[in-house]
Design an enzyme around this catalytic site. Structure first.
Site, mmCIF file in Angstrom:
data_model
loop_
_atom_site.group_PDB
_atom_site.id
_atom_site.type_symbol
_atom_site.label_atom_id
_atom_site.label_comp_id
_atom_site.label_asym_id
_atom_site.label_seq_id
_atom_site.Cartn_x
_atom_site.Cartn_y
_atom_site.Cartn_z
ATOM 1 N N CYS A 265 0.805 -1.234 0.000
ATOM 2 C CA CYS A 265 0.000 0.000 0.000
ATOM 3 C C CYS A 265 0.835 1.279 0.000
ATOM 4 C CB CYS A 265 -0.933 -0.002 1.206
ATOM 5 S SG CYS A 265 -2.186 -1.286 1.103
ATOM 6 N N ILE A 266 1.597 1.519 1.072
ATOM 7 C CA ILE A 266 2.198 2.852 1.250
ATOM 8 C C ILE A 266 3.195 3.209 0.141
ATOM 9 C CG2 ILE A 266 3.372 4.403 2.892
ATOM 10 C CD1 ILE A 266 0.577 3.394 3.806
#
Ligand SMILES: NC(=O)c1ccc[n+]([C@@H]2O[C@H](COP(=O)([O-])OP(=O)(O)OC[C@H]3O[C@@H](n4cnc5c(N)ncnc54)[C@H](O)[C@@H]3O)[C@@H](O)[C@H]2O)c1
Length: 413
Positions: A265-266
């Protein structure tokens, strides 16, 4: 599985998002078909062995035993369900741009089997407009011709694997339907599973909110990573600074430095945002800058570790502790430790690694903590990783996690 269609759900993708969702839906009374295109994973799941930490074998076996869940590779099974959620990966391609191939292929695979009055929800993270301009056209052009009513919504998943408190049930869910009827159906579906559901006006708002949330984390981590380098160069303990700043009761949120950012994600989602900005003639410069600061961290950490070693040593032995991108899980996707190892190796170091949750990684096996080294780098402090023997042996450790600071021989990032 003889459940009525109205309470039957198909989830496309049985990974970190799809499998916990399946269990939460079973708990809420749904009968769930978990569809995945990896037959080995489907066989493993159906044998009662969970491939992820957030779903226990006992929970999975109980759902299978009561006939409320099974996994399959057969996309035609979506014909018998009232709701389909898509939870497939949305990575970056080799140009570090959105790669929504798997999302397209999931939509293409389900389309011919969708029945009338089915709700299709995308939970995969992607840029605003993905539901409206990618998923819906694929499904509308391939669905059975006599089925006129298919409902669509975006409800991006926010699960944080390994988080003992926040899960699919108690994390508020954003829902953006393509029209009023879709919104009503999607709200009713998520209200049956989640404690709190927030209605937003369009799928694009839900899609953009997900990118904002993860970009917020990326830029704040970058800020603290940059700040750490300034503090370290000037002999200031950054962790003490963060603790001091955290005493402010409003307007400050604490983030910690580390080897970089990892996971699905990040490091990935903010680049969906930068790409989206470019498609519209803009530029998300702030986000691009944050991305490059975080990407430079593995090299910075490598240099800090090498600086702890006698400079006459040409091939120092370096042990990396924890290779997963965060503690508590064995997920090595996009782990910044990979680039840390590359930098150390490029500088002539002989590098080994240990992680109790990761038996093998990038073609190498973990070593035990007794491995003789000139310096160790604590990249991710995994539960169950007993560092006391290293500390007792007087091994010098560069601690990137601020978790073993009170021992002699430990240097903080
Ligand atoms: N992992 C997280 O922490 C997290 C959190 C929130 C949102 N998300 C988002 O959720 C989505 C899914 O991520 P994940 O972490 O669950 O991925 P994952 O890799 O853990 O699982 C995805 C599963 O989908 C399967 N799959 C891939 N293509 C398929 C297809 N065409 N048809 C059927 N199955 C297919 C894969 O075999 C895999 O088992 C991504 O968009 C991700 O950004 C992930």
């Amino acid at each position: 599985m003889n459940a009525s269609k109205s309470q039957t759900l198909a989830i496309i993708g049985q990974g970190y998002v799809g499998l916990p969702l399946a269990m939460a839906a079973v708990d809420a009374g749904w009968t769930v078909i978990g569809i995945d295109n990896l037959s080995a994973k489907v066989a493993q799941i159906n044998s009662g062995s969970s491939p992820i930490e957030d779903v226990s074998d006992a929970n999975l076996k109980a759902a299978i035993a009561k006939g409320a869940y099974k996994a399959t590779t057969d996309f035609s099974t979506v014909a018998g369900v009232s709701v389909i959620t898509i939870c497939v990966p949305t990575p970056l391609d080799d140009k570090r741009e959105p790669d929504i191939t798997l999302l397209r292929s999931a939509a293409t695979s389900i389309a011919p089997f969708i029945s009338n009055e089915t709700l299709v929800v995308s939970e995969s993270t992607s840029y605003p407009g993905t539901l409206r301009h990618v998923i819906i056209p694929i499904i509308e052009s391939r669905k059975p011709k006599d089925f006129t009513n298919i409902y669509f919504a975006s409800a991006p998943e926010r699960v944080d694997p390994g988080n003992a408190h926040w899960n699919q049930k108690n994390t508020p869910r954003l829902v953006g339907g393509i029209d009023n009827a879709s919104q009503a159906k999607a709200l009713a579906f998520y209200e049956s599973i989640c404690d709190a559901v927030l209605s937003v006006s369009t799928p694009e708002v839900a899609e953009a909110a997900k990118l904002l949330e993860n970009t917020f984390r990326l830029v704040n981590i970058a800020l603290v990573n940059e700040f750490t380098q300034l503090c370290s160069a000037n002999g200031v303990n950054v962790h003490e600074v963060i603790d001091a700043a955290s005493s402010k009761p409003y307007g400050f949120m604490s983030f910690r430095p580390g080897v970089g950012v990892g996971g699905h994600c990040i490091p990935v989602d903010p680049l969906y945002l930068t790409w989206w900005a470019r498609q519209h003639g803009g530029a998300a410069k702030f986000v691009e800058s944050a991305d490059s600061i975080n990407n430079a961290m593995p090299k910075y950490v490598a240099e800090r570790a090498l600086a702890m070693i006698d400079t006459s040593m040409t091939n120092p032995r370096i042990l990396i502790l924890g290779v997963a991108y965060k503690p508590g899980i064995g997920d090595v996707r996009e782990t910044p430790v990979s680039r840390l190892r590359d930098h150390l190796t490029a500088r002539g170091a002989y590098v080994a690694w240990h992680d109790p949750l990761v038996p093998a990684w990038e073609g190498s096996e973990r070593v035990d903590l007794g491995w003789e080294c000139d310096v160790a780098i604590l990249a991710t402090n995994q539960p169950g990783m007993d560092l006391s023997q290293l500390i007792a042996r007087g091994v010098r450790i560069l601690d990137c996690t601020n978790s073993i600071k009170d021992y002699a021989g430990v240097v903080l990032l």
